[in-house]
Design an enzyme around this catalytic site. Structure first.
Site, mmCIF file in Angstrom:
data_model
loop_
_atom_site.group_PDB
_atom_site.id
_atom_site.type_symbol
_atom_site.label_atom_id
_atom_site.label_comp_id
_atom_site.label_asym_id
_atom_site.label_seq_id
_atom_site.Cartn_x
_atom_site.Cartn_y
_atom_site.Cartn_z
ATOM 1 N N ASP A 115 -8.506 -2.647 -6.005
ATOM 2 C CA ASP A 115 -8.029 -3.843 -5.329
ATOM 3 C C ASP A 115 -7.533 -4.883 -6.324
ATOM 4 O O ASP A 115 -8.299 -5.406 -7.135
ATOM 5 C CB ASP A 115 -9.168 -4.420 -4.496
ATOM 6 C CG ASP A 115 -8.680 -5.477 -3.538
ATOM 7 O OD1 ASP A 115 -7.943 -5.109 -2.611
ATOM 8 O OD2 ASP A 115 -9.003 -6.659 -3.741
ATOM 9 N N THR A 145 -1.930 -7.404 -2.513
ATOM 10 C CA THR A 145 -2.285 -8.255 -3.654
ATOM 11 C C THR A 145 -1.765 -7.701 -4.977
ATOM 12 O O THR A 145 -1.354 -8.456 -5.850
ATOM 13 C CB THR A 145 -3.802 -8.449 -3.756
ATOM 14 O OG1 THR A 145 -4.428 -7.173 -3.800
ATOM 15 C CG2 THR A 145 -4.333 -9.208 -2.565
ATOM 16 N N THR A 146 -1.783 -6.371 -5.110
ATOM 17 C CA THR A 146 -1.266 -5.789 -6.348
ATOM 18 C C THR A 146 0.249 -5.982 -6.399
ATOM 19 O O THR A 146 0.796 -6.423 -7.417
ATOM 20 C CB THR A 146 -1.588 -4.280 -6.404
ATOM 21 O OG1 THR A 146 -2.967 -4.102 -6.129
ATOM 22 C CG2 THR A 146 -1.269 -3.700 -7.761
ATOM 23 N N ASP A 173 -8.729 -4.997 3.868
ATOM 24 C CA ASP A 173 -7.280 -4.802 3.741
ATOM 25 C C ASP A 173 -6.711 -4.288 5.058
ATOM 26 O O ASP A 173 -5.637 -4.711 5.508
ATOM 27 C CB ASP A 173 -6.960 -3.775 2.641
ATOM 28 C CG ASP A 173 -7.043 -4.383 1.244
ATOM 29 O OD1 ASP A 173 -7.458 -5.555 1.135
ATOM 30 O OD2 ASP A 173 -6.695 -3.696 0.267
HETATM 31 P P1 ADP Z 1 -1.418 -3.658 -2.698
HETATM 32 O O1 ADP Z 1 -2.611 -4.324 -3.283
HETATM 33 O O2 ADP Z 1 -0.152 -4.311 -3.155
HETATM 34 O O3 ADP Z 1 -1.502 -3.455 -1.231
HETATM 35 P P2 ADP Z 1 -1.762 -0.825 -2.895
HETATM 36 O O4 ADP Z 1 -2.485 -0.154 -4.011
HETATM 37 O O5 ADP Z 1 -2.417 -0.882 -1.559
HETATM 38 O O6 ADP Z 1 -1.372 -2.245 -3.404
HETATM 39 O O7 ADP Z 1 -0.368 -0.092 -2.744
HETATM 40 C C1 ADP Z 1 0.588 -0.509 -1.819
HETATM 41 C C2 ADP Z 1 1.875 0.244 -2.040
HETATM 42 O O8 ADP Z 1 1.678 1.643 -1.879
HETATM 43 C C3 ADP Z 1 2.906 -0.173 -1.016
HETATM 44 O O9 ADP Z 1 4.159 -0.321 -1.636
HETATM 45 C C4 ADP Z 1 2.913 1.000 -0.058
HETATM 46 O O10 ADP Z 1 4.134 1.153 0.603
HETATM 47 C C5 ADP Z 1 2.615 2.146 -0.963
HETATM 48 N N1 ADP Z 1 2.044 3.284 -0.233
HETATM 49 C C6 ADP Z 1 0.910 3.307 0.464
HETATM 50 N N2 ADP Z 1 0.713 4.529 1.028
HETATM 51 C C7 ADP Z 1 1.763 5.288 0.651
HETATM 52 C C8 ADP Z 1 2.146 6.645 0.889
HETATM 53 N N3 ADP Z 1 1.400 7.448 1.625
HETATM 54 N N4 ADP Z 1 3.282 7.071 0.325
HETATM 55 C C9 ADP Z 1 4.031 6.264 -0.425
HETATM 56 N N5 ADP Z 1 3.720 4.970 -0.689
HETATM 57 C C10 ADP Z 1 2.609 4.492 -0.161
HETATM 58 MG MG MG Z 2 -2.828 -2.312 -0.130
#
Ligand code: ADP
Ligand code: MG
Length: 549
Positions: free
Chosen positions: A66, A99-100, A397
């Site tokens: 996170d 957040t990332t 989340d």
């Molecule tokens: P954040 O803290 O920004 O939410 P995450 O680690 O949750 O970071 O990653 C979010 C990113 O991962 C988004 O750009 C989302 O579209 C992408 N994402 C999530 N699941 C998938 C998936 N199954 N295939 C491709 N991209 C994905």
């Molecule tokens: Mg996320």
């Protein structure tokens, strides 16, 4: 720090030891710091992103994916780094997910701005271009909207699975199980206001207790109170409970009695105690008369009052947090009463079951089976503290994402698809705008592509080649669905893969990343009153132990 006036005399305006960075030097340093912060968490982005293990000074361990949590636990010092942490927190508060992404995007915006500055572009031009691009991107987002509503169960599940997809909390079936709980919880508290859906996330309580496994996590149609029943003789379980919520001390205020009464004989003492007892009994009688058989009290309950309550068959919990009382009111329909004289049957709420249960060695009170409660509890279980902590972050989340999706009624394609679409549009826009701002708008477009680039990288794909291919795919008809299929390591159709995210995440991320970058770019003078410390933190004459050679 010394400066010189026109007469060549030296004067001091800053305390000795203060440091100052001016102009390009300040900008360069700040951009480097921001980019460094973004680089640290970049590798956690997406389902193929890695986790980080953080160890606090006290030795507490946090394992997470996170962004906001990592940044917070890192305890950064530099003011610009703090600003980056702030945008992650804002994103968390406003949307609860993304957040990332917001930090990675801000880092990239600044890095690209830095490149332009090196090429001699004035920071003010960049700021103007970035503002124009952000505004345009916000408008353009609507073009890429996928509508979503309360009855689109299939889409709702996708949003939740994508939001939780990057955290390691177990198998696909575990994820689906949790996702369904989250969907039920959000739907339960969701309220229609006109044609809008409003979800007050505060009324989805997430309570956690070590023990069992993640699959033992449950949704309680009501509120779980982390307290025990006040007295052993009270009932521990009441079906069809009639609930009263009291902001009343079921005690005789000590100041009232201590101050004025002088007791001179044993008889007087006895009658005095009798009097006190009578007052307490009257309080309990009033409660019993209201029909309540389970009471939740914000303040204390005297032993004698507890005894009478037990005798009357009333279950009581004392010193309940104000926030829990509010949740109980929403769940049971009971009204908080501040004086026993006001307590009437119309203030009484209902729960199908109020029961004390022993969980992981501690007593907890379950107020459940409420009728259409507008407040529910997700009770998270799991083998270790680390596991339940990460599960809690995942659930938060997911709740955030689902709420954001429903409140705006809009989603977009994830996997970097929407960022690629916006980048494409912004490049066209840059050409229309022309002039020097054009370069800044292009830099903004490039920065957006850091999301698909990073996802590609995490999937073991070549980021540069992938972006080139993604750009051309996006230019085809219906090209907006293309993003990174991180599992196959190819470019894929996100509509088919079910990778959709709330539009609000992207709106908020673009707005706050731009705002933060612009804020940082405006700084051309950094004055720090704190004396810069020699490395190691110790005085110059005493090198820290073990640091020599
Ligand atoms: P954040 O803290 O920004 O939410 P995450 O680690 O949750 O970071 O990653 C979010 C990113 O991962 C988004 O750009 C989302 O579209 C992408 N994402 C999530 N699941 C998938 C998936 N199954 N295939 C491709 N991209 C994905
Ligand atoms: Mg996320």
């Amino acid at each position: 720090m010394a400066s010189e006036n026109t007469l060549g005399q030296q004067y001091y305006i800053l305390p000795e030891g203060a440091t100052r960075l001016i102009g390009r030097e300040a900008q360069r340093t700040n951009i480097a710091v921001a980019y460094a912060v973004a680089s640290i968490i970049k590798s956690t982005l997406g389902p193929k992103g890695m986790d980080k293990m953080l160890v606090s000074e006290l030795g507490d361990i946090v394992i997470t994916n996170d962004g906001a949590t990592i940044l917070e636990e890192m305890n950064v010092e530099h003011p610009v780094a703090k600003l980056m942490v702030e945008i992650a927190k804002t994103q968390d508060k406003e949307v609860g997910d993304g957040t990332t992404s917001v930090v990675v995007l801000a880092g990239e915006l600044l890095k690209n701005a830095g490149d332009l500055i090196e090429k001699g572009i004035n920071p003010n031009t960049i700021i103007k271009g970035y503002d124009m691009a952000a505004k345009k991107a916000a408008d353009l987002l609507n073009k890429y909207s996928v509508p979503i509503g309360l009855d689109d169960d299939d889409l709702l599940e996708k949003v939740v699975l994508v939001a939780g997809g990057s955290k390691n909390i177990g198998s696909d079936s575990t994820r689906k199980y949790l996702a369904q709980l989250v969907i039920k919880a959000v739907k339960q508290v969701a309220e229609k206001q006109g044609n809008k859906i409003v979800v007050d996330k505060d009324y989805i309580k997430v309570e956690k207790k070590e023990g069992g496994s993640i699959e033992d996590t449950q949704l309680i149609n009501g509120v779980l109170i982390d307290k025990e029943v006040a007295h052993p003789q009270m009932p521990k379980s009441i079906t069809n409970a009639k609930i009263a919520l009291l902001d009343v001390a079921l005690e005789i205020e000590k100041t009232e009695t201590d101050a004025r009464i002088e007791i001179t004989s044993p008889e007087q003492m006895e009658s005095f105690l009798k009097q006190e007892e009578k007052m307490l009994k009257e309080m309990v009688d009033k409660i019993a008369q209201s029909g309540a058989n389970a009471i939740f009290v914000e303040k204390g309950i005297d032993d004698v009052a507890q005894h009478y309550l037990a005798k009357a068959g009333i279950l009581a919990v004392r010193r309940v947090k104000k926030s829990d009382i509010e949740k109980l009111a929403k769940a049971t329909g009971a009204k908080l009463v501040t004086s026993l004289d006001d307590l009437s049957p119309s203030d009484i709420g209902f729960a199908g079951l109020v029961e004390e249960r022993k969980i992981g060695g501690e007593q907890m009170v379950f107020v459940e089976k409420c009728k259409d409660p507008k407040s529910v509890t997700l009770f998270v279980r799991g083998g270790t503290q680390q596991v339940i902590d990460e599960a809690e972050r995942t659930i938060n989340d997911e709740i955030g994402a689902l709420t954001a999706a429903l409140e705006l009624g809009s989603c977009v394609y994830g996997g970097g698809a929407v960022e690629a679409s916006l980048a494409k549009e912004l490049r066209d826009y840059a050409n229309e705008v022309g002039g020097r701002e054009q370069l800044a708008i292009q830099a903004f477009a490039d920065a957006l592509e850091i999301i698909p680039k990073t996802l590609a990288d995490s999937a073991g794909m070549d980021p540069i080649d992938t972006i080139v291919q993604l750009r051309s795919k996006q230019r085809t008809k219906e090209g907006m669905v293309y993003g990174i299929d991180v599992y196959k390591g190819t470019i894929g159709d996100m509509s088919k893969l079910g990778v959709i995210e709330p539009m609000k995440i992207k709106q908020q991320a673009i707005a706050s990343a731009t705002e933060a970058s612009v804020q940082i770019l405006r700084i051309d003078d950094m004055i720090s009153a704190k004396a810069s410390q020699p490395s190691g933190g110790a005085g110059q004459n005493t090198p820290p132990a073990g640091e020599e050679d």
